[in-house]
Design a protein around this motif. Structure first.
Motif, PDB file in Angstrom:
ATOM      1  N   HIS A   1     100.410  20.964  52.452  1.00 40.83           N
ATOM      2  CA  HIS A   1     101.664  20.413  52.972  1.00 40.83           C
ATOM      3  C   HIS A   1     102.305  19.459  51.969  1.00 40.83           C
ATOM      4  O   HIS A   1     101.628  18.844  51.148  1.00 40.83           O
ATOM      5  N   ALA A   2     103.633  19.374  52.045  1.00 39.58           N
ATOM      6  CA  ALA A   2     104.410  18.476  51.192  1.00 39.58           C
ATOM      7  C   ALA A   2     105.824  18.384  51.747  1.00 39.58           C
ATOM      8  O   ALA A   2     106.175  19.044  52.745  1.00 39.58           O
ATOM      9  N   SER A   3     106.648  17.582  51.080  1.00 38.60           N
ATOM     10  CA  SER A   3     108.013  17.333  51.560  1.00 38.60           C
ATOM     11  C   SER A   3     108.984  18.350  50.969  1.00 38.60           C
ATOM     12  O   SER A   3     109.794  18.040  50.094  1.00 38.60           O
ATOM     13  N   PHE A   4     108.922  19.581  51.467  1.00 38.65           N
ATOM     14  CA  PHE A   4     109.828  20.642  51.007  1.00 38.65           C
ATOM     15  C   PHE A   4     111.145  20.559  51.780  1.00 38.65           C
ATOM     16  O   PHE A   4     111.154  20.606  53.014  1.00 38.65           O
ATOM     17  N   VAL A   5     112.257  20.469  51.055  1.00 43.37           N
ATOM     18  CA  VAL A   5     113.571  20.381  51.708  1.00 43.37           C
ATOM     19  C   VAL A   5     113.820  21.585  52.605  1.00 43.37           C
ATOM     20  O   VAL A   5     114.347  21.466  53.715  1.00 43.37           O
ATOM     21  N   VAL A   6     113.422  22.777  52.161  1.00 46.22           N
ATOM     22  CA  VAL A   6     113.747  24.004  52.873  1.00 46.22           C
ATOM     23  C   VAL A   6     112.979  24.132  54.195  1.00 46.22           C
ATOM     24  O   VAL A   6     113.312  24.982  55.027  1.00 46.22           O
ATOM     25  N   LEU A   7     111.989  23.267  54.420  1.00 42.61           N
ATOM     26  CA  LEU A   7     111.201  23.346  55.657  1.00 42.61           C
ATOM     27  C   LEU A   7     111.636  22.323  56.700  1.00 42.61           C
ATOM     28  O   LEU A   7     110.991  22.190  57.738  1.00 42.61           O
TER      29      LEU A   7
ATOM     30  N   THR B   1     103.336  23.677  54.745  1.00 43.71           N
ATOM     31  CA  THR B   1     104.120  23.155  55.864  1.00 43.71           C
ATOM     32  C   THR B   1     104.677  21.792  55.466  1.00 43.71           C
ATOM     33  O   THR B   1     104.327  21.238  54.420  1.00 43.71           O
ATOM     34  N   LEU B   2     105.550  21.266  56.303  1.00 41.95           N
ATOM     35  CA  LEU B   2     106.252  20.026  55.988  1.00 41.95           C
ATOM     36  C   LEU B   2     105.396  18.795  56.255  1.00 41.95           C
ATOM     37  O   LEU B   2     104.726  18.687  57.277  1.00 41.95           O
ATOM     38  N   SER B   3     105.454  17.870  55.327  1.00 36.18           N
ATOM     39  CA  SER B   3     104.847  16.555  55.505  1.00 36.18           C
ATOM     40  C   SER B   3     105.575  15.597  54.585  1.00 36.18           C
ATOM     41  O   SER B   3     106.092  15.993  53.532  1.00 36.18           O
ATOM     42  N   SER B   4     105.625  14.336  54.964  1.00 35.12           N
ATOM     43  CA  SER B   4     106.293  13.353  54.109  1.00 35.12           C
ATOM     44  C   SER B   4     105.484  13.058  52.856  1.00 35.12           C
ATOM     45  O   SER B   4     106.006  12.541  51.871  1.00 35.12           O
ATOM     46  N   HIS B   5     104.201  13.403  52.875  1.00 37.46           N
ATOM     47  CA  HIS B   5     103.338  13.172  51.719  1.00 37.46           C
ATOM     48  C   HIS B   5     102.611  14.468  51.375  1.00 37.46           C
ATOM     49  O   HIS B   5     102.162  15.195  52.262  1.00 37.46           O
ATOM     50  N   ALA B   6     102.478  14.723  50.073  1.00 35.82           N
ATOM     51  CA  ALA B   6     101.815  15.947  49.617  1.00 35.82           C
ATOM     52  C   ALA B   6     100.311  15.863  49.841  1.00 35.82           C
ATOM     53  O   ALA B   6      99.711  14.800  49.739  1.00 35.82           O
ATOM     54  N   SER B   7      99.733  17.011  50.142  1.00 34.66           N
ATOM     55  CA  SER B   7      98.294  17.067  50.402  1.00 34.66           C
ATOM     56  C   SER B   7      97.469  16.888  49.132  1.00 34.66           C
ATOM     57  O   SER B   7      96.305  16.509  49.192  1.00 34.66           O
ATOM     58  N   ASP B   8      98.076  17.157  47.957  1.00 34.63           N
ATOM     59  CA  ASP B   8      97.362  17.021  46.690  1.00 34.63           C
ATOM     60  C   ASP B   8      98.373  17.016  45.554  1.00 34.63           C
ATOM     61  O   ASP B   8      99.560  17.315  45.753  1.00 34.63           O
TER      62      ASP B   8
END
Length: 278
Positions: free
Chosen positions: A216-222, A141-148
């Protein structure tokens, strides 16, 4: 020819013998507004539209497996099977960002979801990692920072897909991406998190998963502000077992079946449904 006076008298005579109820039914008082009669019934609610997004395509092959399998072909085949099962259920409408081997910019995929007024956006992938021992499905899912760190690497890889579009396609700058991510509503984030959790629960009994598969991470497509969106990594093309499984239609049917179950659970939970449009 009948004289005008005789015609008027005849008309008065005929009208005087028309029953009052009949005359009233055909009369409209001056200045009155006609209204359609109310229709009372229980119309079925519109079926939600699900936008499926097979990753990569065209000049962008995505990850290339150990035996030479292209991620773009695996993603398209899996999405087509999921579409078949969803439509066959009779509970959903389905649209695809691509149904053949063509390149579509990342933001263009989001635009298509908005154009179709989608209730849910699911991007389907099978990426690659430097470590060939890593295998299993995961959901993002989308987040401004990656979970790992591993998820950050996957996001960088996926977000670089627009480089295949040539100079006319420019990936959004990190600064603008941050602004776009901040526009995603809390309701949309909540719906996406619920969908991701539902997919993990459906995958767990039948499909190998990464450790901590909901990430979660900052995926453009999400980055749709108002459409719950998830990215599903069905496995890794860099792992020979995952690649071999994803090449098999029987395995893709299992993946699609688990996702249909997850989607059913998502929409059955009324408090989690963020939008269902016609």
């Amino acid at each position: 020819m009948m004289p005008r006076q005789a015609m008027s008298a005849t008309r008065r005579h005929v009208l005087s013998h028309v029953p009052a109820t009949h005359a009233a039914a055909h009369a409209t008082p001056a200045g009155a507004t006609l209204h359609r009669p109310a229709i009372v019934g229980r119309a079925a609610p519109p079926r939600p539209l699900i936008m499926l997004d097979p990753g990569h395509g065209g000049k962008d092959p995505g990850a290339i497996g150990i035996s030479g399998t292209y991620e773009k072909h695996v993603a398209e085949a899996a999405a087509a099977e999921l579409q078949r099962q969803l439509v066959g259920s009779g509970r959903y409408r389905v649209a695809m960002t691509r149904a053949d081997d063509r390149f579509i910019p990342l933001e263009g995929r989001v635009d298509l979801a908005h154009a179709h007024k989608a209730s849910l956006f699911i991007s389907m992938h099978a990426d690659a990692l430097h470590d060939p021992a890593v295998r299993g499905a995961s959901v993002y899912t989308l987040s401004s920072h990656a979970s790992d760190a591993q998820t950050a690497a996957i996001a960088r890889s996926e977000n670089s897909a627009d480089r295949f579009g040539g100079p006319q396609v420019h990936a959004t700058s990190p600064e603008v991406q941050e602004i776009l991510a901040s526009l995603v509503t809390e309701e949309t984030r909540h719906g996406a998190a619920h969908m991701a959790s539902s997919i993990v629960s459906s995958f767990r009994p039948r499909i190998s998963l990464l450790t901590h598969p909901a990430r979660h991470a900052s995926f453009v497509v999400l980055k749709s502000a108002d459409i719950p969106s998830v990215l599903v990594e069905m496995g890794f093309m860099s792992n020979h077992m995952d690649e071999a499984a994803l090449r098999q239609s029987a395995h893709r049917m299992v993946v699609a079946g688990a996702m249909v179950q997850a989607i059913d659970r998502y929409f059955a939970s009324a408090s989690m449904v963020t939008r269902v449009t016609g």
